[in-house]
Design an enzyme around this catalytic site. Sequence first.
Site, PDB file in Angstrom:
ATOM      1  N   HIS A 232       0.879  -1.183   0.000  1.00  0.00           N
ATOM      2  CA  HIS A 232       0.000   0.000   0.000  1.00  0.00           C
ATOM      3  C   HIS A 232       0.917   1.233   0.000  1.00  0.00           C
ATOM      4  O   HIS A 232       1.098   1.898   1.009  1.00  0.00           O
ATOM      5  CB  HIS A 232      -0.897  -0.057   1.256  1.00  0.00           C
ATOM      6  CG  HIS A 232      -2.069   0.869   1.217  1.00  0.00           C
ATOM      7  ND1 HIS A 232      -2.055   2.117   1.792  1.00  0.00           N
ATOM      8  CD2 HIS A 232      -3.316   0.735   0.676  1.00  0.00           C
ATOM      9  CE1 HIS A 232      -3.231   2.700   1.622  1.00  0.00           C
ATOM     10  NE2 HIS A 232      -4.009   1.883   0.940  1.00  0.00           N
ATOM     11  N   ASP A 393     -10.735  -3.017   2.392  1.00  0.00           N
ATOM     12  CA  ASP A 393      -9.991  -2.065   1.565  1.00  0.00           C
ATOM     13  C   ASP A 393     -10.517  -2.059   0.131  1.00  0.00           C
ATOM     14  O   ASP A 393     -10.451  -1.042  -0.570  1.00  0.00           O
ATOM     15  CB  ASP A 393      -8.497  -2.408   1.596  1.00  0.00           C
ATOM     16  CG  ASP A 393      -7.669  -1.377   0.856  1.00  0.00           C
ATOM     17  OD1 ASP A 393      -7.708  -0.194   1.272  1.00  0.00           O
ATOM     18  OD2 ASP A 393      -7.034  -1.728  -0.150  1.00  0.00           O
TER      19      ASP A 393
END
Length: 479
Positions: A232, A393
Amino acid sequence: MGRLAADVTGGREIRATLDALRTAGSEAAYLAVDITDQAATTAALAPHRDRVTGLVHGAGVLADQLIAHKKASEIERVFAPKLAGLRSVLAALPAERLRHVVLFSSVAGFFGNQGQSDYAMANEVLNTWAASARRMLPGARVTSLNWGAWDSGMVSPQIKAVFEERGIPLIQAPEGARLFAGQFAPERAADTVTVLGPTTPLSSRERPAPTSVATVRRSLTELAGTLLVTDHRIDSVPVLPAAVAIGWALGAVEHAEGRRAVRLRDFSVHKGIVFDGTGPDECRVVMTPADGEVTVAVRSVTKDGTVRPHYAATVLAGPAPAPAAPLTGLPAPGGGADAAGLYEDGTLFHGPALRGLRRVLADEEARLVLECEPVATDAGPADASWYAAGPADLLLQAALVWVRRFRSAAGLPLAVGGVELHAPLTSPGTFLVVVEPVRRDGPDSRLTVTACAPDGRVLARFTDVSVVSAPQLAAKFTG
Ligand SMILES: NC(=O)c1ccc[n+]([C@@H]2O[C@H](COP(=O)([O-])OP(=O)(O)OC[C@H]3O[C@@H](n4cnc5c(N)ncnc54)[C@H](OP(=O)(O)O)[C@@H]3O)[C@@H](O)[C@H]2O)c1
Protein backbone atom coordinates in the site's frame (compact mmCIF):
# COMPACT_ATOMS: atom_id res chain seq x y z
CA MET A 1 -52.02 -8.76 48.66
CA GLY A 2 -50.07 -10.78 46.09
CA ARG A 3 -49.30 -13.47 48.67
CA LEU A 4 -52.95 -13.56 49.82
CA ALA A 5 -54.19 -13.90 46.24
CA ALA A 6 -51.63 -16.64 45.57
CA ASP A 7 -52.78 -18.54 48.68
CA VAL A 8 -56.44 -18.31 47.63
CA THR A 9 -55.83 -19.37 44.01
CA GLY A 10 -53.34 -22.02 45.21
CA GLY A 11 -56.00 -23.43 47.56
CA ARG A 12 -58.51 -23.53 44.72
CA GLU A 13 -56.07 -25.32 42.42
CA ILE A 14 -55.31 -27.90 45.11
CA ARG A 15 -59.02 -28.61 45.69
CA ALA A 16 -59.70 -28.85 41.96
CA THR A 17 -56.78 -31.26 41.49
CA LEU A 18 -57.89 -33.47 44.41
CA ASP A 19 -61.46 -33.54 43.03
CA ALA A 20 -60.17 -34.49 39.57
CA LEU A 21 -58.09 -37.30 41.06
CA ARG A 22 -61.03 -38.65 43.05
CA THR A 23 -63.28 -38.47 39.98
CA ALA A 24 -60.67 -40.49 38.10
CA GLY A 25 -60.84 -43.12 40.85
CA SER A 26 -57.66 -42.30 42.75
CA GLU A 27 -57.28 -41.73 46.42
CA ALA A 28 -55.21 -38.65 47.31
CA ALA A 29 -54.27 -36.86 50.54
CA TYR A 30 -52.85 -33.35 50.67
CA LEU A 31 -50.56 -32.69 53.62
CA ALA A 32 -49.22 -29.19 54.16
CA VAL A 33 -45.94 -29.31 56.05
CA ASP A 34 -42.72 -27.37 56.24
CA ILE A 35 -40.32 -29.96 54.91
CA THR A 36 -37.31 -28.22 56.43
CA ASP A 37 -38.77 -29.29 59.78
CA GLN A 38 -37.60 -32.89 60.07
CA ALA A 39 -39.86 -33.83 62.97
CA ALA A 40 -42.99 -32.29 61.44
CA THR A 41 -42.28 -34.00 58.11
CA THR A 42 -41.78 -37.39 59.73
CA ALA A 43 -44.99 -36.96 61.73
CA ALA A 44 -47.03 -35.87 58.69
CA LEU A 45 -45.84 -38.77 56.54
CA ALA A 46 -45.99 -41.42 59.28
CA PRO A 47 -49.55 -42.64 58.44
CA HIS A 48 -48.60 -43.05 54.75
CA ARG A 49 -44.96 -44.06 54.83
CA ASP A 50 -45.45 -47.74 54.07
CA ARG A 51 -47.52 -47.03 50.96
CA VAL A 52 -45.25 -44.41 49.37
CA THR A 53 -43.34 -45.67 46.32
CA GLY A 54 -42.67 -42.38 44.57
CA LEU A 55 -41.25 -39.03 45.61
CA VAL A 56 -41.47 -35.84 43.55
CA HIS A 57 -39.55 -33.03 45.19
CA GLY A 58 -40.71 -29.63 43.90
CA ALA A 59 -40.26 -27.31 46.87
CA GLY A 60 -38.19 -24.24 46.22
CA VAL A 61 -37.91 -20.55 46.92
CA LEU A 62 -36.02 -17.71 45.26
CA ALA A 63 -34.23 -14.76 46.82
CA ASP A 64 -32.51 -13.27 43.77
CA GLN A 65 -29.68 -10.90 44.52
CA LEU A 66 -26.27 -10.24 43.04
CA ILE A 67 -23.69 -12.26 44.93
CA ALA A 68 -22.10 -9.20 46.52
CA HIS A 69 -25.40 -8.29 48.18
CA LYS A 70 -26.47 -11.76 49.30
CA LYS A 71 -27.22 -12.21 52.99
CA ALA A 72 -26.47 -15.49 54.78
CA SER A 73 -30.09 -15.74 55.95
CA GLU A 74 -31.39 -15.45 52.37
CA ILE A 75 -28.96 -18.06 51.10
CA GLU A 76 -30.15 -20.36 53.87
CA ARG A 77 -33.78 -19.70 52.88
CA VAL A 78 -33.01 -20.76 49.30
CA PHE A 79 -30.93 -23.80 50.26
CA ALA A 80 -33.30 -25.11 52.95
CA PRO A 81 -36.36 -26.39 51.01
CA LYS A 82 -34.20 -27.91 48.29
CA LEU A 83 -31.56 -29.56 50.43
CA ALA A 84 -32.71 -29.89 54.05
CA GLY A 85 -36.21 -30.46 52.63
CA LEU A 86 -35.14 -33.37 50.45
CA ARG A 87 -33.16 -34.86 53.32
CA SER A 88 -36.06 -34.80 55.75
CA VAL A 89 -38.60 -36.25 53.27
CA LEU A 90 -36.16 -39.04 52.42
CA ALA A 91 -35.54 -39.69 56.10
CA ALA A 92 -39.29 -39.98 56.65
CA LEU A 93 -39.76 -42.68 54.00
CA PRO A 94 -38.46 -46.26 53.77
CA ALA A 95 -35.85 -46.07 51.00
CA GLU A 96 -36.30 -49.65 49.87
CA ARG A 97 -39.93 -49.03 48.83
CA LEU A 98 -39.10 -46.10 46.52
CA ARG A 99 -39.47 -46.79 42.78
CA HIS A 100 -39.38 -43.19 41.55
CA VAL A 101 -37.50 -40.18 42.85
CA VAL A 102 -38.01 -37.08 40.71
CA LEU A 103 -36.34 -33.81 41.69
CA PHE A 104 -37.27 -30.39 40.31
CA SER A 105 -33.99 -28.73 39.50
CA SER A 106 -33.43 -25.83 37.11
CA VAL A 107 -31.42 -24.71 34.10
CA ALA A 108 -30.28 -21.99 36.51
CA GLY A 109 -28.19 -24.71 38.15
CA PHE A 110 -27.14 -26.25 34.86
CA PHE A 111 -25.99 -23.00 33.19
CA GLY A 112 -25.95 -20.52 36.08
CA ASN A 113 -28.06 -17.36 36.20
CA GLN A 114 -27.46 -13.80 37.27
CA GLY A 115 -28.59 -13.15 40.85
CA GLN A 116 -29.21 -16.85 41.50
CA SER A 117 -25.88 -18.19 42.74
CA ASP A 118 -27.52 -19.77 45.80
CA TYR A 119 -30.47 -21.15 43.83
CA ALA A 120 -28.08 -22.44 41.15
CA MET A 121 -25.94 -24.18 43.78
CA ALA A 122 -28.94 -25.77 45.46
CA ASN A 123 -30.22 -27.09 42.13
CA GLU A 124 -26.81 -28.34 41.12
CA VAL A 125 -26.59 -30.22 44.42
CA LEU A 126 -29.87 -31.92 43.47
CA ASN A 127 -28.23 -32.94 40.18
CA THR A 128 -25.18 -34.44 41.84
CA TRP A 129 -27.31 -36.04 44.54
CA ALA A 130 -29.38 -37.71 41.80
CA ALA A 131 -26.23 -39.19 40.30
CA SER A 132 -25.14 -40.71 43.60
CA ALA A 133 -28.69 -41.78 44.57
CA ARG A 134 -28.79 -43.96 41.45
CA ARG A 135 -26.25 -46.15 43.25
CA MET A 136 -27.73 -45.77 46.75
CA LEU A 137 -31.25 -46.63 45.59
CA PRO A 138 -30.78 -49.33 42.96
CA GLY A 139 -34.49 -50.16 42.94
CA ALA A 140 -35.54 -46.61 42.03
CA ARG A 141 -35.47 -44.42 38.95
CA VAL A 142 -33.83 -41.24 40.15
CA THR A 143 -34.03 -38.23 37.86
CA SER A 144 -33.24 -34.58 38.36
CA LEU A 145 -35.27 -32.48 35.91
CA ASN A 146 -33.50 -29.25 35.03
CA TRP A 147 -36.50 -27.23 33.97
CA GLY A 148 -36.25 -24.22 31.73
CA ALA A 149 -38.36 -21.28 32.85
CA TRP A 150 -42.11 -21.94 33.13
CA ASP A 151 -44.81 -19.43 32.33
CA SER A 152 -46.08 -19.82 35.91
CA GLY A 153 -45.03 -20.54 39.47
CA MET A 154 -42.01 -18.63 40.69
CA VAL A 155 -41.65 -16.86 37.32
CA SER A 156 -43.33 -13.58 38.23
CA PRO A 157 -44.61 -11.17 35.54
CA GLN A 158 -41.42 -9.11 36.04
CA ILE A 159 -39.12 -12.11 35.52
CA LYS A 160 -41.27 -13.16 32.57
CA ALA A 161 -40.75 -9.75 30.95
CA VAL A 162 -36.97 -10.11 31.35
CA PHE A 163 -37.01 -13.54 29.68
CA GLU A 164 -39.18 -12.24 26.85
CA GLU A 165 -36.75 -9.36 26.32
CA ARG A 166 -33.90 -11.85 26.04
CA GLY A 167 -35.89 -13.99 23.60
CA ILE A 168 -36.06 -16.97 26.00
CA PRO A 169 -39.25 -18.96 25.36
CA LEU A 170 -41.20 -20.02 28.47
CA ILE A 171 -42.66 -23.47 29.06
CA GLN A 172 -46.46 -23.32 29.01
CA ALA A 173 -48.23 -25.43 31.67
CA PRO A 174 -49.69 -28.09 29.27
CA GLU A 175 -46.27 -28.52 27.61
CA GLY A 176 -44.60 -28.81 31.04
CA ALA A 177 -47.15 -31.42 32.14
CA ARG A 178 -46.53 -33.38 28.92
CA LEU A 179 -42.75 -33.25 29.46
CA PHE A 180 -43.17 -34.36 33.08
CA ALA A 181 -45.40 -37.32 32.19
CA GLY A 182 -43.10 -38.23 29.31
CA GLN A 183 -40.27 -38.57 31.77
CA PHE A 184 -41.87 -41.74 33.16
CA ALA A 185 -41.74 -43.50 29.76
CA PRO A 186 -39.45 -46.59 29.58
CA GLU A 187 -37.09 -44.89 27.08
CA ARG A 188 -36.38 -42.14 29.63
CA ALA A 189 -35.48 -44.62 32.38
CA ALA A 190 -31.76 -43.92 32.12
CA ASP A 191 -32.11 -40.12 32.53
CA THR A 192 -30.38 -39.05 35.71
CA VAL A 193 -29.94 -35.36 35.00
CA THR A 194 -31.94 -33.98 32.14
CA VAL A 195 -32.77 -30.53 30.77
CA LEU A 196 -36.42 -30.02 29.89
CA GLY A 197 -37.72 -27.15 27.77
CA PRO A 198 -35.58 -24.61 25.94
CA THR A 199 -31.89 -25.19 26.50
CA THR A 200 -31.16 -21.46 26.31
CA PRO A 201 -29.08 -20.25 29.28
CA LEU A 202 -31.11 -17.77 31.31
CA SER A 203 -28.39 -15.17 31.23
CA SER A 204 -25.14 -14.76 29.39
CA ARG A 205 -21.85 -13.46 30.62
CA GLU A 206 -21.89 -9.71 30.48
CA ARG A 207 -18.94 -7.47 30.57
CA PRO A 208 -19.79 -4.07 31.93
CA ALA A 209 -19.58 -1.43 29.25
CA PRO A 210 -16.60 0.78 30.00
CA THR A 211 -17.67 4.06 31.49
CA SER A 212 -14.27 5.68 31.48
CA VAL A 213 -11.67 6.35 28.82
CA ALA A 214 -9.73 3.25 27.77
CA THR A 215 -6.65 3.08 25.57
CA VAL A 216 -5.14 0.23 23.58
CA ARG A 217 -1.86 0.38 21.74
CA ARG A 218 -1.25 -0.78 18.18
CA SER A 219 2.31 -1.48 17.14
CA LEU A 220 3.22 0.15 13.84
CA THR A 221 6.60 -1.59 13.83
CA GLU A 222 4.86 -4.99 13.68
CA LEU A 223 2.45 -3.78 11.02
CA ALA A 224 5.24 -2.31 8.87
CA GLY A 225 6.21 -5.73 7.53
CA THR A 226 2.70 -6.89 6.62
CA LEU A 227 1.45 -6.99 3.03
CA LEU A 228 -1.34 -4.60 3.97
CA VAL A 229 1.31 -1.94 4.44
CA THR A 230 4.14 -3.00 2.11
CA ASP A 231 1.71 -3.29 -0.83
CA HIS A 232 0.00 0.00 0.00
CA ARG A 233 2.53 2.55 -1.29
CA ILE A 234 1.95 6.05 -2.54
CA ASP A 235 4.94 7.54 -4.30
CA SER A 236 6.97 4.52 -3.13
CA VAL A 237 6.23 5.23 0.55
CA PRO A 238 4.10 2.70 2.49
CA VAL A 239 0.95 4.27 3.96
CA LEU A 240 -1.45 2.74 6.48
CA PRO A 241 -4.71 1.84 4.67
CA ALA A 242 -7.71 3.69 6.10
CA ALA A 243 -9.42 0.27 6.18
CA VAL A 244 -6.93 -0.80 8.87
CA ALA A 245 -7.81 2.22 11.03
CA ILE A 246 -11.54 1.43 10.68
CA GLY A 247 -10.74 -2.13 11.85
CA TRP A 248 -8.80 -0.76 14.83
CA ALA A 249 -11.80 1.29 15.94
CA LEU A 250 -14.27 -1.61 15.59
CA GLY A 251 -11.84 -4.16 17.05
CA ALA A 252 -10.83 -2.07 20.08
CA VAL A 253 -14.46 -1.49 21.08
CA GLU A 254 -15.39 -5.13 20.42
CA HIS A 255 -12.60 -6.38 22.66
CA ALA A 256 -13.21 -3.77 25.37
CA GLU A 257 -16.95 -4.35 25.58
CA GLY A 258 -17.15 -8.05 24.77
CA ARG A 259 -19.80 -7.54 22.10
CA ARG A 260 -19.57 -7.74 18.34
CA ALA A 261 -18.94 -4.32 16.83
CA VAL A 262 -20.78 -4.01 13.50
CA ARG A 263 -21.67 -0.33 13.14
CA LEU A 264 -19.55 2.76 13.01
CA ARG A 265 -20.13 6.35 11.95
CA ASP A 266 -18.14 9.46 11.14
CA PHE A 267 -14.81 7.88 10.32
CA SER A 268 -12.39 10.57 9.23
CA VAL A 269 -8.75 10.74 8.30
CA HIS A 270 -6.93 13.62 10.00
CA LYS A 271 -3.45 12.64 9.02
CA GLY A 272 -2.56 9.31 7.43
CA ILE A 273 0.29 7.28 8.86
CA VAL A 274 3.30 6.89 6.58
CA PHE A 275 6.05 4.35 7.09
CA ASP A 276 9.00 6.42 5.92
CA GLY A 277 11.23 5.72 8.91
CA THR A 278 10.50 9.03 10.65
CA GLY A 279 7.07 8.15 12.03
CA PRO A 280 5.97 6.80 15.42
CA ASP A 281 6.45 3.18 16.55
CA GLU A 282 2.91 2.80 17.82
CA CYS A 283 -0.53 4.33 17.84
CA ARG A 284 -2.93 4.75 20.71
CA VAL A 285 -6.54 3.89 20.12
CA VAL A 286 -8.39 5.96 22.72
CA MET A 287 -12.00 4.96 23.45
CA THR A 288 -14.36 7.39 25.19
CA PRO A 289 -17.84 6.01 25.95
CA ALA A 290 -20.77 8.42 25.75
CA ASP A 291 -24.51 7.75 25.52
CA GLY A 292 -24.07 4.10 24.56
CA GLU A 293 -21.62 4.94 21.78
CA VAL A 294 -17.86 4.95 21.90
CA THR A 295 -15.87 7.69 20.21
CA VAL A 296 -12.51 6.44 19.09
CA ALA A 297 -9.47 8.57 18.39
CA VAL A 298 -6.32 7.09 16.88
CA ARG A 299 -3.32 9.15 17.90
CA SER A 300 0.43 8.92 18.03
CA VAL A 301 2.84 10.61 20.37
CA THR A 302 6.15 11.85 19.02
CA LYS A 303 9.39 11.53 20.99
CA ASP A 304 9.06 15.14 22.20
CA GLY A 305 5.57 14.36 23.53
CA THR A 306 3.53 16.01 20.77
CA VAL A 307 0.19 14.27 20.27
CA ARG A 308 -0.79 13.74 16.62
CA PRO A 309 -4.39 12.88 15.75
CA HIS A 310 -4.61 10.44 12.84
CA TYR A 311 -8.15 9.04 12.62
CA ALA A 312 -11.46 9.43 14.44
CA ALA A 313 -14.70 7.46 14.43
CA THR A 314 -17.69 6.62 16.60
CA VAL A 315 -18.55 2.97 17.15
CA LEU A 316 -22.26 2.47 17.71
CA ALA A 317 -23.68 0.24 20.40
CA GLY A 318 -26.74 -1.92 20.10
CA PRO A 319 -27.69 -4.77 17.88
CA ALA A 320 -26.85 -5.47 14.27
CA PRO A 321 -27.98 -2.92 11.69
CA ALA A 322 -31.48 -3.31 10.26
CA PRO A 323 -31.41 -5.95 7.52
CA ALA A 324 -30.48 -4.47 4.15
CA ALA A 325 -32.59 -5.32 1.12
CA PRO A 326 -30.61 -7.50 -1.30
CA LEU A 327 -29.31 -5.67 -4.37
CA THR A 328 -31.11 -6.55 -7.57
CA GLY A 329 -30.23 -6.24 -11.23
CA LEU A 330 -26.61 -7.18 -10.67
CA PRO A 331 -24.51 -8.44 -13.60
CA ALA A 332 -23.25 -12.01 -13.34
CA PRO A 333 -19.61 -12.52 -12.27
CA GLY A 334 -17.13 -13.41 -14.99
CA GLY A 335 -18.43 -10.89 -17.57
CA GLY A 336 -17.45 -7.26 -18.23
CA ALA A 337 -13.82 -6.24 -18.54
CA ASP A 338 -10.60 -7.22 -16.81
CA ALA A 339 -9.83 -4.82 -13.94
CA ALA A 340 -6.05 -5.40 -13.88
CA GLY A 341 -5.37 -2.17 -15.80
CA LEU A 342 -6.76 -0.11 -12.90
CA TYR A 343 -3.63 -0.96 -10.95
CA GLU A 344 -1.37 0.24 -13.79
CA ASP A 345 -2.99 3.39 -15.16
CA GLY A 346 -2.80 5.64 -12.09
CA THR A 347 -6.33 4.84 -10.84
CA LEU A 348 -5.07 2.63 -8.02
CA PHE A 349 -1.65 2.26 -6.44
CA HIS A 350 -2.01 -1.07 -4.65
CA GLY A 351 0.59 -3.82 -4.93
CA PRO A 352 -0.10 -7.46 -5.91
CA ALA A 353 -1.27 -8.65 -2.49
CA LEU A 354 -4.06 -6.07 -2.38
CA ARG A 355 -5.20 -6.34 -6.02
CA GLY A 356 -8.58 -7.86 -5.30
CA LEU A 357 -10.61 -5.96 -7.91
CA ARG A 358 -10.79 -8.51 -10.74
CA ARG A 359 -13.44 -7.43 -13.23
CA VAL A 360 -15.47 -4.35 -14.03
CA LEU A 361 -18.94 -5.84 -14.50
CA ALA A 362 -20.93 -2.61 -14.93
CA ASP A 363 -19.34 0.72 -15.75
CA GLU A 364 -21.92 3.44 -15.26
CA GLU A 365 -21.88 6.59 -13.16
CA ALA A 366 -25.12 5.55 -11.47
CA ARG A 367 -23.75 2.13 -10.65
CA LEU A 368 -20.24 0.80 -10.93
CA VAL A 369 -20.07 -2.94 -10.23
CA LEU A 370 -16.76 -4.67 -9.61
CA GLU A 371 -16.09 -8.36 -9.09
CA CYS A 372 -13.63 -9.02 -6.26
CA GLU A 373 -11.57 -11.80 -4.81
CA PRO A 374 -10.62 -11.53 -1.15
CA VAL A 375 -7.10 -10.29 -0.52
CA ALA A 376 -4.55 -10.29 2.32
CA THR A 377 -6.22 -10.19 5.71
CA ASP A 378 -3.12 -10.06 7.86
CA ALA A 379 -3.99 -7.03 10.01
CA GLY A 380 -4.09 -9.55 12.83
CA PRO A 381 -6.27 -9.97 15.88
CA ALA A 382 -6.82 -6.22 16.18
CA ASP A 383 -9.71 -6.43 13.71
CA ALA A 384 -13.30 -7.03 14.83
CA SER A 385 -14.78 -10.50 14.38
CA TRP A 386 -16.85 -9.56 11.30
CA TYR A 387 -14.29 -7.22 9.79
CA ALA A 388 -11.01 -7.73 7.98
CA ALA A 389 -9.04 -4.83 6.58
CA GLY A 390 -8.04 -6.65 3.36
CA PRO A 391 -11.55 -7.22 1.94
CA ALA A 392 -12.74 -3.90 3.44
CA ASP A 393 -9.99 -2.06 1.56
CA LEU A 394 -11.59 -3.25 -1.70
CA LEU A 395 -14.66 -1.13 -0.92
CA LEU A 396 -12.44 1.93 -0.63
CA GLN A 397 -10.51 0.95 -3.78
CA ALA A 398 -13.82 0.73 -5.64
CA ALA A 399 -14.70 4.26 -4.51
CA LEU A 400 -11.39 5.50 -5.95
CA VAL A 401 -12.15 3.75 -9.24
CA TRP A 402 -15.52 5.55 -9.44
CA VAL A 403 -13.90 8.95 -8.78
CA ARG A 404 -11.26 8.33 -11.39
CA ARG A 405 -13.76 7.22 -14.02
CA PHE A 406 -16.55 9.73 -13.42
CA ARG A 407 -14.71 12.73 -11.95
CA SER A 408 -11.47 12.18 -13.88
CA ALA A 409 -9.34 12.45 -10.78
CA ALA A 410 -7.13 10.18 -8.72
CA GLY A 411 -8.17 10.25 -5.09
CA LEU A 412 -7.73 8.94 -1.57
CA PRO A 413 -10.43 8.14 0.97
CA LEU A 414 -10.99 11.02 3.37
CA ALA A 415 -14.07 10.05 5.35
CA VAL A 416 -16.71 7.37 5.68
CA GLY A 417 -20.07 8.49 7.04
CA GLY A 418 -21.17 5.03 8.11
CA VAL A 419 -19.99 1.43 8.19
CA GLU A 420 -22.51 -1.38 8.57
CA LEU A 421 -21.49 -5.03 8.70
CA HIS A 422 -24.37 -7.35 7.83
CA ALA A 423 -22.34 -10.55 7.61
CA PRO A 424 -18.70 -11.49 8.23
CA LEU A 425 -16.44 -9.74 5.73
CA THR A 426 -13.57 -11.93 6.83
CA SER A 427 -13.68 -14.68 4.17
CA PRO A 428 -16.35 -13.66 1.72
CA GLY A 429 -15.23 -15.73 -1.32
CA THR A 430 -15.92 -14.03 -4.66
CA PHE A 431 -18.04 -10.97 -3.98
CA LEU A 432 -19.24 -7.86 -5.75
CA VAL A 433 -18.67 -4.25 -4.80
CA VAL A 434 -21.28 -1.78 -6.01
CA VAL A 435 -20.54 1.97 -6.01
CA GLU A 436 -23.39 4.44 -6.30
CA PRO A 437 -23.17 8.22 -5.92
CA VAL A 438 -25.36 9.76 -3.22
CA ARG A 439 -26.14 12.57 -5.71
CA ARG A 440 -25.41 12.27 -9.38
CA ASP A 441 -25.18 15.97 -10.23
CA GLY A 442 -22.99 17.52 -7.52
CA PRO A 443 -19.29 18.12 -7.88
CA ASP A 444 -18.51 16.35 -4.63
CA SER A 445 -18.15 12.60 -4.66
CA ARG A 446 -20.10 11.14 -1.78
CA LEU A 447 -20.60 7.51 -2.48
CA THR A 448 -22.48 4.50 -1.16
CA VAL A 449 -20.31 1.42 -1.49
CA THR A 450 -21.88 -1.97 -0.90
CA ALA A 451 -20.17 -5.35 -0.74
CA CYS A 452 -22.57 -8.14 -1.59
CA ALA A 453 -22.61 -11.80 -2.49
CA PRO A 454 -23.14 -12.53 -6.21
CA ASP A 455 -26.86 -13.14 -5.42
CA GLY A 456 -27.19 -9.58 -4.06
CA ARG A 457 -27.15 -10.42 -0.33
CA VAL A 458 -25.52 -7.46 1.42
CA LEU A 459 -22.36 -8.24 3.38
CA ALA A 460 -21.22 -4.73 4.29
CA ARG A 461 -22.05 -1.17 3.38
CA PHE A 462 -19.98 1.99 3.60
CA THR A 463 -22.15 5.10 3.29
CA ASP A 464 -21.17 8.69 2.54
CA VAL A 465 -17.69 7.74 1.45
CA SER A 466 -15.78 10.95 0.63
CA VAL A 467 -12.73 10.90 -1.57
CA VAL A 468 -10.21 13.71 -1.72
CA SER A 469 -8.79 14.09 -5.20
CA ALA A 470 -5.77 15.97 -6.40
CA PRO A 471 -4.28 16.16 -9.90
CA GLN A 472 -0.78 15.21 -8.77
CA LEU A 473 -1.94 11.95 -7.15
CA ALA A 474 -2.19 9.98 -10.41
CA ALA A 475 1.52 10.44 -11.03
CA LYS A 476 2.28 9.35 -7.47
CA PHE A 477 0.13 6.25 -7.91
CA THR A 478 2.15 5.05 -10.86
CA GLY A 479 5.44 6.05 -9.20
N1 LIG B 1 -41.15 -21.94 37.60
C1 LIG B 1 -40.04 -22.17 36.92
O1 LIG B 1 -39.80 -21.56 35.88
C2 LIG B 1 -39.06 -23.20 37.36
C3 LIG B 1 -37.95 -23.44 36.55
C4 LIG B 1 -37.03 -24.38 36.94
C5 LIG B 1 -37.23 -25.08 38.10
N2 LIG B 1 -38.31 -24.83 38.90
C6 LIG B 1 -38.44 -25.60 40.12
O2 LIG B 1 -39.73 -26.17 40.17
C7 LIG B 1 -40.18 -26.21 41.50
C8 LIG B 1 -41.55 -25.58 41.56
O3 LIG B 1 -41.44 -24.22 41.16
P1 LIG B 1 -42.68 -23.27 40.92
O4 LIG B 1 -42.39 -22.38 39.84
O5 LIG B 1 -43.93 -24.07 40.88
O6 LIG B 1 -42.59 -22.41 42.24
P2 LIG B 1 -43.67 -21.96 43.27
O7 LIG B 1 -44.97 -21.73 42.61
O8 LIG B 1 -43.04 -20.87 44.07
O9 LIG B 1 -43.78 -23.26 44.14
C9 LIG B 1 -42.81 -23.61 45.08
C10 LIG B 1 -43.47 -24.55 46.06
O10 LIG B 1 -42.49 -24.95 47.03
C11 LIG B 1 -43.15 -24.98 48.26
N3 LIG B 1 -42.22 -24.82 49.37
C12 LIG B 1 -41.26 -23.88 49.53
N4 LIG B 1 -40.62 -24.07 50.69
C13 LIG B 1 -41.20 -25.13 51.30
C14 LIG B 1 -41.00 -25.80 52.52
N5 LIG B 1 -40.04 -25.42 53.37
N6 LIG B 1 -41.78 -26.84 52.81
C15 LIG B 1 -42.75 -27.24 51.95
N7 LIG B 1 -43.00 -26.65 50.79
C16 LIG B 1 -42.23 -25.61 50.47
C17 LIG B 1 -44.12 -23.81 48.20
O11 LIG B 1 -45.11 -23.98 49.15
P3 LIG B 1 -45.92 -22.70 49.73
O12 LIG B 1 -46.68 -22.14 48.54
O13 LIG B 1 -46.77 -23.27 50.77
O14 LIG B 1 -44.88 -21.74 50.20
C18 LIG B 1 -44.64 -23.92 46.78
O15 LIG B 1 -45.74 -24.77 46.70
C19 LIG B 1 -39.14 -25.50 42.35
O16 LIG B 1 -38.31 -26.47 42.95
C20 LIG B 1 -38.33 -24.73 41.34
O17 LIG B 1 -37.00 -24.60 41.79
C21 LIG B 1 -39.23 -23.90 38.54
